[in-house]
Design a protein around this motif. Sequence first.
Motif, PDB file in Angstrom:
ATOM      1  N   ALA A 124       0.906  -1.303   0.174  1.00  0.00           N
ATOM      2  CA  ALA A 124      -0.006  -0.057  -0.003  1.00  0.00           C
ATOM      3  C   ALA A 124       0.897   1.198   0.055  1.00  0.00           C
ATOM      4  O   ALA A 124       0.559   2.058  -0.790  1.00  0.00           O
ATOM      5  CB  ALA A 124      -0.983  -0.010   1.364  1.00  0.00           C
ATOM      6  N   GLU A 125       1.911   1.265   0.778  1.00  0.00           N
ATOM      7  CA  GLU A 125       2.779   2.394   0.772  1.00  0.00           C
ATOM      8  C   GLU A 125       3.445   2.619  -0.467  1.00  0.00           C
ATOM      9  O   GLU A 125       3.743   3.960  -0.679  1.00  0.00           O
ATOM     10  CB  GLU A 125       3.881   2.331   1.947  1.00  0.00           C
ATOM     11  CG  GLU A 125       3.540   2.794   3.100  1.00  0.00           C
ATOM     12  CD  GLU A 125       2.701   4.147   3.039  1.00  0.00           C
ATOM     13  OE1 GLU A 125       1.471   4.326   3.535  1.00  0.00           O
ATOM     14  OE2 GLU A 125       3.419   5.234   2.480  1.00  0.00           O
ATOM     15  N   THR A 126       3.865   1.539  -1.007  1.00  0.00           N
ATOM     16  CA  THR A 126       4.748   1.726  -2.330  1.00  0.00           C
ATOM     17  C   THR A 126       3.587   2.324  -3.416  1.00  0.00           C
ATOM     18  O   THR A 126       4.196   3.241  -3.950  1.00  0.00           O
ATOM     19  CB  THR A 126       5.252   0.186  -2.798  1.00  0.00           C
ATOM     20  OG1 THR A 126       5.754  -0.313  -1.525  1.00  0.00           O
ATOM     21  CG2 THR A 126       6.302   0.588  -3.909  1.00  0.00           C
ATOM     22  N   ILE A 127       2.533   1.671  -3.492  1.00  0.00           N
ATOM     23  CA  ILE A 127       1.622   2.431  -4.478  1.00  0.00           C
ATOM     24  C   ILE A 127       1.458   3.626  -4.176  1.00  0.00           C
ATOM     25  O   ILE A 127       1.147   4.468  -5.005  1.00  0.00           O
ATOM     26  CB  ILE A 127       0.247   1.408  -4.644  1.00  0.00           C
ATOM     27  CG1 ILE A 127       0.993  -0.012  -4.768  1.00  0.00           C
ATOM     28  CG2 ILE A 127      -0.586   1.750  -5.903  1.00  0.00           C
ATOM     29  CD1 ILE A 127       1.544  -0.334  -6.213  1.00  0.00           C
ATOM     30  N   ARG A 128       1.096   3.773  -2.719  1.00  0.00           N
ATOM     31  CA  ARG A 128       0.628   5.253  -2.750  1.00  0.00           C
ATOM     32  C   ARG A 128       1.916   6.307  -3.054  1.00  0.00           C
ATOM     33  O   ARG A 128       1.484   7.552  -3.533  1.00  0.00           O
ATOM     34  CB  ARG A 128       0.395   5.463  -1.073  1.00  0.00           C
ATOM     35  CG  ARG A 128      -0.173   6.481  -0.700  1.00  0.00           C
ATOM     36  CD  ARG A 128      -0.171   6.602   0.918  1.00  0.00           C
ATOM     37  NE  ARG A 128      -0.853   5.540   1.337  1.00  0.00           N
ATOM     38  CZ  ARG A 128      -2.112   5.278   1.869  1.00  0.00           C
ATOM     39  NH1 ARG A 128      -2.956   6.389   1.333  1.00  0.00           N
ATOM     40  NH2 ARG A 128      -2.793   4.074   2.363  1.00  0.00           N
ATOM     41  N   LYS A 129       3.135   5.956  -2.784  1.00  0.00           N
ATOM     42  CA  LYS A 129       4.138   6.902  -3.240  1.00  0.00           C
ATOM     43  C   LYS A 129       4.256   6.819  -4.731  1.00  0.00           C
ATOM     44  O   LYS A 129       4.689   7.945  -5.314  1.00  0.00           O
ATOM     45  CB  LYS A 129       5.450   6.300  -2.650  1.00  0.00           C
ATOM     46  CG  LYS A 129       5.751   6.294  -1.266  1.00  0.00           C
ATOM     47  CD  LYS A 129       7.284   6.442  -0.981  1.00  0.00           C
ATOM     48  CE  LYS A 129       7.395   6.591   0.510  1.00  0.00           C
ATOM     49  NZ  LYS A 129       7.106   5.442   1.199  1.00  0.00           N
ATOM     50  N   LEU A 130       3.890   5.758  -5.492  1.00  0.00           N
ATOM     51  CA  LEU A 130       4.148   5.915  -6.945  1.00  0.00           C
ATOM     52  C   LEU A 130       2.750   6.691  -7.518  1.00  0.00           C
ATOM     53  O   LEU A 130       3.023   7.193  -8.530  1.00  0.00           O
ATOM     54  CB  LEU A 130       4.032   4.378  -7.375  1.00  0.00           C
ATOM     55  CG  LEU A 130       5.293   3.754  -7.386  1.00  0.00           C
ATOM     56  CD1 LEU A 130       4.920   2.150  -7.818  1.00  0.00           C
ATOM     57  CD2 LEU A 130       6.473   4.108  -8.204  1.00  0.00           C
ATOM     58  N   GLY A 131       1.760   6.570  -6.762  1.00  0.00           N
ATOM     59  CA  GLY A 131       0.710   7.487  -7.192  1.00  0.00           C
ATOM     60  C   GLY A 131      -0.318   6.573  -8.326  1.00  0.00           C
ATOM     61  O   GLY A 131       0.187   5.300  -8.284  1.00  0.00           O
ATOM     62  N   PRO A 132      -1.394   7.154  -8.712  1.00  0.00           N
ATOM     63  CA  PRO A 132      -2.339   6.268  -9.135  1.00  0.00           C
ATOM     64  C   PRO A 132      -1.559   5.842 -10.852  1.00  0.00           C
ATOM     65  O   PRO A 132      -0.860   6.554 -11.265  1.00  0.00           O
ATOM     66  CB  PRO A 132      -3.690   7.143  -9.449  1.00  0.00           C
ATOM     67  CG  PRO A 132      -3.165   8.367  -9.360  1.00  0.00           C
ATOM     68  CD  PRO A 132      -1.860   8.286  -8.376  1.00  0.00           C
ATOM     69  N   LEU A 133      -1.975   4.649 -11.387  1.00  0.00           N
ATOM     70  CA  LEU A 133      -1.588   4.190 -12.778  1.00  0.00           C
ATOM     71  C   LEU A 133      -2.044   4.941 -13.622  1.00  0.00           C
ATOM     72  O   LEU A 133      -3.206   5.101 -13.926  1.00  0.00           O
ATOM     73  CB  LEU A 133      -1.792   2.765 -12.975  1.00  0.00           C
ATOM     74  CG  LEU A 133      -1.093   1.995 -14.015  1.00  0.00           C
ATOM     75  CD1 LEU A 133       0.251   2.410 -13.964  1.00  0.00           C
ATOM     76  CD2 LEU A 133      -1.664   0.762 -13.840  1.00  0.00           C
ATOM     77  N   PRO A 134      -1.492   5.994 -14.607  1.00  0.00           N
ATOM     78  CA  PRO A 134      -2.211   6.888 -15.309  1.00  0.00           C
ATOM     79  C   PRO A 134      -2.242   6.261 -16.599  1.00  0.00           C
ATOM     80  O   PRO A 134      -1.442   6.514 -17.719  1.00  0.00           O
ATOM     81  CB  PRO A 134      -1.030   7.768 -15.597  1.00  0.00           C
ATOM     82  CG  PRO A 134       0.355   7.292 -15.373  1.00  0.00           C
ATOM     83  CD  PRO A 134       0.102   6.140 -14.105  1.00  0.00           C
ATOM     84  N   LEU A 135      -3.139   5.294 -16.657  1.00  0.00           N
ATOM     85  CA  LEU A 135      -3.403   4.528 -18.088  1.00  0.00           C
ATOM     86  C   LEU A 135      -4.761   5.215 -18.587  1.00  0.00           C
ATOM     87  O   LEU A 135      -5.806   5.408 -17.952  1.00  0.00           O
ATOM     88  CB  LEU A 135      -3.818   3.060 -17.620  1.00  0.00           C
ATOM     89  CG  LEU A 135      -2.566   2.147 -17.992  1.00  0.00           C
ATOM     90  CD1 LEU A 135      -3.082   0.713 -17.681  1.00  0.00           C
ATOM     91  CD2 LEU A 135      -1.866   2.276 -19.215  1.00  0.00           C
ATOM     92  N   GLU A 136      -4.647   5.196 -19.792  1.00  0.00           N
ATOM     93  CA  GLU A 136      -6.035   5.768 -20.601  1.00  0.00           C
ATOM     94  C   GLU A 136      -6.725   4.558 -20.703  1.00  0.00           C
ATOM     95  O   GLU A 136      -6.261   3.480 -21.404  1.00  0.00           O
ATOM     96  CB  GLU A 136      -5.677   6.346 -21.783  1.00  0.00           C
ATOM     97  CG  GLU A 136      -5.258   7.568 -21.948  1.00  0.00           C
ATOM     98  CD  GLU A 136      -6.115   8.819 -21.703  1.00  0.00           C
ATOM     99  OE1 GLU A 136      -6.012   9.612 -21.052  1.00  0.00           O
ATOM    100  OE2 GLU A 136      -7.220   8.581 -22.297  1.00  0.00           O
TER     101      GLU A 136
END
Lengths: 174, 1126
Positions: A124-136
């Motif tokens: 959860a922490e890792t993904i939080r730092k990466l942010g949402p996946l900017p996929l169209e």
Amino acid sequence: MSKEWEPRIVAFFCTWCTYTAADLAGISRMTYAPNARIIRVMCSGRIDPQFVLKAFHDGADGVLIGGCHPGDCHYQAGNYKALRRYTLLKRVLTEMGIEPERLRLEWISASEGDRVQKVMNEMAETIRKLGPLPLERPLPQPLPETERGAVPLTSPWPSPYTEREGVRLGLRGR
Amino acid sequence: MPELTPNGAPKIGVYVCHCGVNIAAKVNITEVVEFAKTLPFVTVAREYKFMCSDPGQELIQQDLREGKINRVVVASCSPLMHEATFRRATAEGGQNPFFFHMANIREHVSWVTADGHKATEKAKALIAAAVRRVAFHEPLEKKRVPVHPHVLIVGGGIAGIEAALKIADAGKKVYLVEREPTIGGHMAQFDKCFPTLDCAACILTPKMTQVRVHPNIELLTYSEVESVEPYDLRNFKVKIRRKARYVNEDTCTGCGLCAEVCPVSVPSEFDEGLGMRKAIYRPFPQAVPNAFTISRRGTPPCQAACSIHQNAQGYITLIAHGKFKEALDVILRDNPLPSICGRICTHPCTVNCTRGTVDEPLNIPGLKRFVTDLFPDYKLPQPKVNRSEKIAIVGSGPAGLMCAYELRQRGYWPTIYEAQPVPGGMLSVGIPAFRLPRDVITKEINRLKEIGIEIKTNTPVGKAITLEQLRQQYAAVFIAIGAHVERKLNVPGEDLPNVWGGIEFLRKVNLEGPFKIGNRVLVIGGGNSAIDAARTALRCGAEDVTIVYRRTRAEMPADPKEIEAAEEEGVKMIFLAAPKTILGNRETGVTALECLKMKLGAPDASGRPAPEPIPGSEFVLPCDAIIATIGQVPDIKSLGDKLGIETTRWGTFKVDEVTLETNIPGVFAGGDCVTGPDVVVNAMYAGKKAAISIDRYLNKLDMRAGREREGPYRTWYDIDTSGIAVQKQVPMPSIELARRRTFSEVHTGYTLEQAIAEAKRCLDCGICCDCRLCSTVCEAKAINYEMKDEFREIVVGSIILATGFKPFDARRIPRYGYGKYPNVYTALEVERMTNASGPTGGEIRLRDGRKPKAVGIIHCVGSRDRNYNSYCSRVCCLYSLKLAHLIKERTGAEVYNFYIDMRVPGKAYEEFYDRMLEEGIHFIRGRVAEVTDHAMTPDEEGKLVIRAEDTLIGVIRRIPVDMVVLAVGLEPQADADEVRRKFYISCGTGGFFLERHPKLAPVQTFADGIFIAGACQGPKDIQDTVAQAGAAAAEVLSLIDRGFVELEPNTAFIQEELCSGCKTCIPLCPFSAISFNSDKGIAVINEALCKGCGTCVAACPSGAAQQHLFTDEQIYQEIEGVLSYV
């Protein structure tokens, strides 16, 4: 209704080790981040790379695969196959521009409830730092309710899903 | 692809469980139910406090019967918990049970999420997933598979015994496998059992007897499970190794006479090392089965390294016990020339002797010689069989003599042809008499003649008779002509008079007597022959003898003891010098030797540094005789021309390594004429090998099979040598230096006291020394030394693992002094002491025999400790109380128990504790910091001081005691991890076997058909162990009675029309369930073998392979559902 963005993680857990470990974490009342939703399969070898791709496509920001420790697979070697596929898939995802940290493979044995807690929190922490996946990508659609009696038999995805209020997150710009 | 269901479109009922407050406290149930109503195809959404209860299930069934729903989703606890429950409920409601799916909102949501809002959101996501998935479920049938009625129980302790008796009494067949020679386990070691203090043996031994006589129990002791294979869908094919006991279990009467004569004693495992047992032993007198067992670690390193595998440990142990005649019998088993070998063998046995790791290896040849000297008129055993074939042997050296002996013992009639006037080969001509007296050789040869071996001296083959004639007259021929032709130095002046080859010189002295060779003699070479030649030259009257060697002392191949002896006698040595020219002329003979200095360079083919000449460093050594011993070659030409036998480029015979056959069938060769110059024992090995080959050749048997262990090999055992006092080899007595100019034997041999002292240094590496004394006293003729491990394969339907525990190793806590202070004991050691049939006869004593006046018992050793095991071992408080009571009763000592908490749950346990309090046992609450012998006051002198904080009064105390007892905890067996892999189960925390559920399924495992019982599942006392054994027995009986199990129908299947025949799936299946149908060109899955992992399904590129209950579509729907809601 816009909410603060929370990482959305899909976890594929094998029945014999990882799912049992997650149960043990529950029995031991270990609290962890609720971002990951667990989908149960019999063996980590069942996990088709298409599942992972579909998850990212459908809105997941991270995917977690859980299997038995090498040598301990209930079906002898399923986890080795999962490892192979995961390694290749990670390369492919990187080529597609998805950060490799969004896909994670963990070996968790049935007695390692604490590890489930740790991994869930870390992910959860890792993904939080990466942010949402900017996929169209188009949003998943529900099954058509118009005709009771017909269940669509077409190819799996994407299936249409009408947008609901407050279901999609603001940061995607839709 | 899933088809339309026969009952039309899905009508899904969602049931959300409160689970009391377990779910409801975190998850907003009402909100969730309202959400569920909005999901596609959901017709009914309800909530209930306990869905798994009868009324809860009734809700589902009513909706099904009324046609409101045809698919069920229950959102409650884990499917691993209640999937079966709700599937049954669905079935009873009239719908196929597989139209059901479960959402885990307890273990995975309410119990692990802090924030109620987030928990509710997560619950909604999981329910959405379940609803979408269940729409794609298909009707499936469970498959019934028969269960084999036989049962395997692994472990013969009280758990295994109880379970075996219960199942066998119900009329089912049980195999009870135990790896020790007897059943009984740890309980047999105890004296009394808490809290009733009844005698452990009294309650255990009747059960052990029942097991022995029960018609339905097959007892396989001293056996271990090798492998467990799945067999016939749900059963097991088990391979069991029955270890060789070397005693026939059925005929042994248990009389014990064998143990009385056995010379080897080792610490007894059953007595925890406090007492000794013999190599042939029975763990305790009431053992079941009551047969003895010989513990043999394996071939000892000395015997393995000996080329003819002389049983060194055997005769050495017998010497140590004064059984000299028996020692001679052991020696003569493998060696017909022991008087010779005992004097001149190069003893490869001592190189590997384990005693060498402590101080110095045993003087094995010296001990052999002692025995042979003690019985100067011993005879070799007469052959017991008779054959008619005659064999010709060319050469009467050690190879030929050994071959003749071995052939004669097999019944054949060998004739040896010897070219020299005396038999013995290199023994007679090459070894000087001061090392090997001539009369010893004569006597040995006479012994061989007495059993029927014919030796024709002065009969050279090639002149008196040809090899061709031998081949015609005899059934087989063995050529062992040795290597007697000296290699040349190849320097100028070699042909001058008084330049001798080493063997030439020694032969002349041996056959004709000493002669004055010269005054200043130079010997060139560094091997044993060079040393022999030098010492012989001294005895021939030379005043000055010098050895010239081209490398240094460290590289000399001669025996270091021989080199020392030569130096003592006055032989000088010059190193790093090689001959360049021999100076002198025909009239005066040799006058000097010109040498070149050498230096050591890179290693050559022999592995030693090669000597390199230093140019311009010539120097001259004046001398009047030169002896060059630089190596020998066999005199093949002497046998005749056109022999037709292949030779190598080094001038030796070429033979098959395994059989020693030359290229001519029926003609064999061995010894120095094949290997080049080598030692006596290797020549004897060649002779024996040839005899075996000839025997097989004449009987038309396979000459190559099973011959791997004929020659020397290496074995090594990890022997615990701590505590053995250093005691070097007893020096071999020799004659004084003044007499070292005669040919009398230099070494005079050990006296009786010296021999016994030397023999007592042996460490008994193999444990049983193969002396075979036990079989001489066994009237039941039950001992069989040829026994091998056997394998047994059985088929069973259920397995119970009852493998027990091992006590914590107290050495891991050094501050408690176990292993350092002699009077620190573990609880199990004290159990053995208190036991009336134990090593002290029931007396509790210190190591020096005194009664202790004060005893300290330390609780929680290795338990409740993050540094070792964090769990509580459950039984230690109680057995500590028991031991406190017994010690106080038997010795009257003051007893102090150092505890952290007193854990005495269980029936009558608290009352037991109360009684101990009243008996005046002192209890000090505090974890012991250390046990020390450092005395700070006069009271503490000579005592062990226990330091602990007495937390109830807040003072650090020092309590001086005589004896400390460590209450060691229980740990899983050392090989628990290996065992659990064999049986497809897991280990949990602490390393004990993992049960399916700690409360509801304590004896089941996650592998169907495999159960666990007793301490292997977790530390427990005897009554709980017996209860679990009964539980496991009940599980097994229930399975057998039912006769079948139902397999989950989550197998994979191939949709034929989509399969392209790419064969990707076929090698992936670990159960070989997929095969290729070449007619149709598609893959086919055998449903019976498929275990349902789904690996092939994930790999299939066309989606042809799918898995019931886990189709691609179902999982895609779950993914969508889980992501459709935050």
